[in-house]
Design an enzyme around this catalytic site. Structure first.
Site, PDB file in Angstrom:
ATOM      1  N   THR A 196     -32.032  40.100  -9.971  1.00 25.80           N
ATOM      2  CA  THR A 196     -31.912  40.242 -11.419  1.00 25.80           C
ATOM      3  C   THR A 196     -32.197  41.694 -11.808  1.00 25.80           C
ATOM      4  O   THR A 196     -33.330  42.155 -11.632  1.00 25.80           O
ATOM      5  CB  THR A 196     -32.954  39.342 -12.128  1.00 25.80           C
ATOM      6  OG1 THR A 196     -33.054  38.095 -11.427  1.00 25.80           O
ATOM      7  CG2 THR A 196     -32.609  39.123 -13.579  1.00 25.80           C
ATOM      8  N   GLU A 255     -31.308  21.706 -10.714  1.00 21.61           N
ATOM      9  CA  GLU A 255     -32.660  21.786 -10.124  1.00 21.61           C
ATOM     10  C   GLU A 255     -33.598  20.852 -10.875  1.00 21.61           C
ATOM     11  O   GLU A 255     -34.648  20.472 -10.369  1.00 21.61           O
ATOM     12  CB  GLU A 255     -33.178  23.232 -10.207  1.00 21.61           C
ATOM     13  CG  GLU A 255     -33.254  23.905  -8.848  1.00 21.61           C
ATOM     14  CD  GLU A 255     -33.879  25.278  -8.919  1.00 21.61           C
ATOM     15  OE1 GLU A 255     -33.533  26.059  -9.837  1.00 21.61           O
ATOM     16  OE2 GLU A 255     -34.703  25.596  -8.040  1.00 21.61           O
ATOM     17  N   LYS A 287     -33.533  44.688 -13.721  1.00 18.94           N
ATOM     18  CA  LYS A 287     -34.671  44.662 -14.651  1.00 18.94           C
ATOM     19  C   LYS A 287     -34.847  45.977 -15.377  1.00 18.94           C
ATOM     20  O   LYS A 287     -34.602  47.037 -14.805  1.00 18.94           O
ATOM     21  CB  LYS A 287     -35.963  44.337 -13.878  1.00 18.94           C
ATOM     22  CG  LYS A 287     -35.947  42.936 -13.328  1.00 18.94           C
ATOM     23  CD  LYS A 287     -37.028  42.711 -12.302  1.00 18.94           C
ATOM     24  CE  LYS A 287     -36.820  41.405 -11.578  1.00 18.94           C
ATOM     25  NZ  LYS A 287     -35.691  41.409 -10.642  1.00 18.94           N
TER      26      LYS A 287
HETATM   27  C1  6MZ Z   1     -34.076  29.319 -10.051  1.00 19.75           C
HETATM   28  C2  6MZ Z   1     -34.840  31.189  -8.945  1.00 19.75           C
HETATM   29  C3  6MZ Z   1     -35.342  30.395  -7.885  1.00 19.75           C
HETATM   30  O1  6MZ Z   1     -33.923  38.251  -9.057  1.00 19.75           O
HETATM   31  O2  6MZ Z   1     -36.229  39.193  -9.164  1.00 19.75           O
HETATM   32  N1  6MZ Z   1     -35.136  32.471  -8.656  1.00 19.75           N
HETATM   33  N2  6MZ Z   1     -34.225  30.655  -9.993  1.00 19.75           N
HETATM   34  N3  6MZ Z   1     -34.536  28.497  -9.066  1.00 19.75           N
HETATM   35  C4  6MZ Z   1     -35.180  28.987  -7.976  1.00 19.75           C
HETATM   36  N4  6MZ Z   1     -35.646  28.097  -7.059  1.00 19.75           N
HETATM   37  C5  6MZ Z   1     -36.978  28.054  -6.598  1.00 19.75           C
HETATM   38  N5  6MZ Z   1     -35.870  31.210  -6.965  1.00 19.75           N
HETATM   39  C6  6MZ Z   1     -35.739  32.478  -7.455  1.00 19.75           C
HETATM   40  O3  6MZ Z   1     -35.696  37.323  -7.574  1.00 19.75           O
HETATM   41  C7  6MZ Z   1     -36.580  36.422  -8.187  1.00 19.75           C
HETATM   42  C8  6MZ Z   1     -35.904  35.687  -9.323  1.00 19.75           C
HETATM   43  O4  6MZ Z   1     -34.883  34.809  -8.807  1.00 19.75           O
HETATM   44  C9  6MZ Z   1     -34.815  33.609  -9.552  1.00 19.75           C
HETATM   45  C10 6MZ Z   1     -35.854  33.718 -10.658  1.00 19.75           C
HETATM   46  O5  6MZ Z   1     -35.234  34.219 -11.834  1.00 19.75           O
HETATM   47  C11 6MZ Z   1     -36.833  34.752 -10.091  1.00 19.75           C
HETATM   48  O6  6MZ Z   1     -37.545  35.445 -11.106  1.00 19.75           O
HETATM   49  P1  6MZ Z   1     -35.150  38.650  -8.281  1.00 19.75           P
HETATM   50  O7  6MZ Z   1     -34.846  39.579  -7.132  1.00 19.75           O
END
Ligand code: 6MZ
Length: 359
Positions: A100, A228, A102
């Site tokens: 994501t 989910e 940022k």
């Molecule tokens: C939904 C998830 C996730 O983007 O900061 N993320 N979103 N379901 C899940 N299952 C457990 N696992 C991770 O990586 C972390 C972000 O990925 C998403 C969430 O928005 C989390 O903040 P990045 O690299």
């Protein structure tokens, strides 16, 4: 098959979140550093980082902590390099890494500079050969160099990496559109698509529909976290949008199941993540078995290898044991994932060759 077999087998990872895949040792080091600077209290966060069983709610609290630890340019670059090298070390030959973008005013970070820091991390990978489609390199020359290394007996591993930019469900439509526009600009640097993720109990996916439609119209590939939590209206809406893949697909009632199956949308399966977060009660009850029996397109993924203390090899081992699958079936499962990747034709061809050689 023992664990070594799953490690040495070539594998394709299509659902890995950058900040969920950070090594515990790196998180602890970063937390200690911020502790020494008086920004956080290390003893308050140490057990949070090392905890193994987490509910879905706790997982998203942990992400907020991880983001405090990782969000400056140098750290984003460092974790990207480490995550890619970790996947390559267990013979992941193609990694579609999602993150994501940022904004962090205190660090002078914009969404664009965040993604640039990620790309810098890809550029910094040195333990293996990497193809991440950098705009400033002629790819045929790159392929030739890697072939040359191989024929000179330099048995370095090679990994193809492509990026997905994630929209967080907490964001506004404007912020989501900014991410899509950034993805379009960064296409020359290996960004191939858009993901919608974040806490599934927060926000409404329809907020982002316009941004997702725009992404698709512009030729970006789209994958959605879907099901989910048991929100049937959202699940139906997402399936009707016909994303090119979906992640999880855990809480689908019968009519949504039938829809998914008839639409043949490939599913990114994350066994350990679903069980740890209690989204699915046990591996035996997982929908993997049903989809596998039906030959529905799907692929095994880690989701957040750091947060859930797993690896893609472990996910293969878990599936093989739980569903009684042999070496041939597991190899085929890994190979099938090439067809669901968002990589360009050149890479798909190379990956297929690679699997042919390894068979
Ligand atoms: C939904 C998830 C996730 O983007 O900061 N993320 N979103 N379901 C899940 N299952 C457990 N696992 C991770 O990586 C972390 C972000 O990925 C998403 C969430 O928005 C989390 O903040 P990045 O690299």
């Amino acid at each position: 098959m023992d664990m070594e077999c799953y490690v040495s087998m070539p594998k394709v990872e299509l659902h890995a979140h950058l900040n969920g895949s950070v090594r515990d040792s790196t998180l602890l080091e970063l937390a200690k550093d911020l502790g020494e600077k008086g920004i956080i209290v290390f003893s308050d966060v140490e057990h949070v980082i090392l905890k193994n069983d987490r509910s879905l709610v706790e997982v998203f609290k942990l992400f907020d902590l991880i983001h405090i630890l990782t969000t400056d340019h140098n750290t984003v670059t460092r974790i990207t390099k480490e995550v890619v090298e970790d996947f390559a070390a267990e013979n992941v030959v193609y990694l579609e890494l999602r993150t994501t973008p940022k904004r962090n005013e205190l660090k002078g970070m914009t969404k664009r500079s965040y993604v640039e820091a990620v790309i810098e991390g890809l550029r910094g990978v040195c333990a293996v050969d990497i193809d991440f489609a950098p705009a400033d390199i002629e790819l045929e020359k790159w392929d030739a160099t890697c072939m040359n290394n191989a024929s000179n007996g330099l048995t370095r591993k090679k990994i193809y990496v492509r990026l997905l930019l994630s929209i967080d469900r907490r964001e506004t439509l404007e912020a989501a559109l900014e991410t899509v526009k950034l993805a379009l600009e960064m296409r020359g640097n290996g960004v191939v698509g858009i993901d919608l993720s974040g806490n599934p109990r927060v926000g409404d996916w329809k907020t982002f529909l316009l941004a997702l439609v725009f992404a698709r119209e512009q030729g970006l590939r789209v994958t959605l976290h879907c099901g989910e939590v048991p929100n049937q209206e959202e699940i139906h809406g997402m399936l009707d949008f016909h994303p090119e893949r979906i992640g999880h697909a855990c809480c689908l009632e019968e009519d949504a199941w039938n829809k998914l199956k008839s639409m043949k949308i490939p599913v990114e399966i994350c066994l350990t993540s679903n069980i740890r977060t209690n989204t699915i009660s046990s591996v035996d009850a997982h929908h993997f078995a049903d989809l596998y029996k039906l030959k529905h397109p799907m692929t095994l993924c880690t989701d957040d290898s750091g947060v859930f203390s797993t690896s893609l090899s472990k996910e293969y081992a878990i599936a093989a044991t739980a569903f009684n699958l042999g070496k041939k079936e597991m190899f085929q499962l890994a190979r099938n994932a090439v067809d669901f990747s968002f990589a360009e034709e050149r890479v798909v061809k190379q990956l297929k060759k690679l699997f042919d050689i390894a068979e």
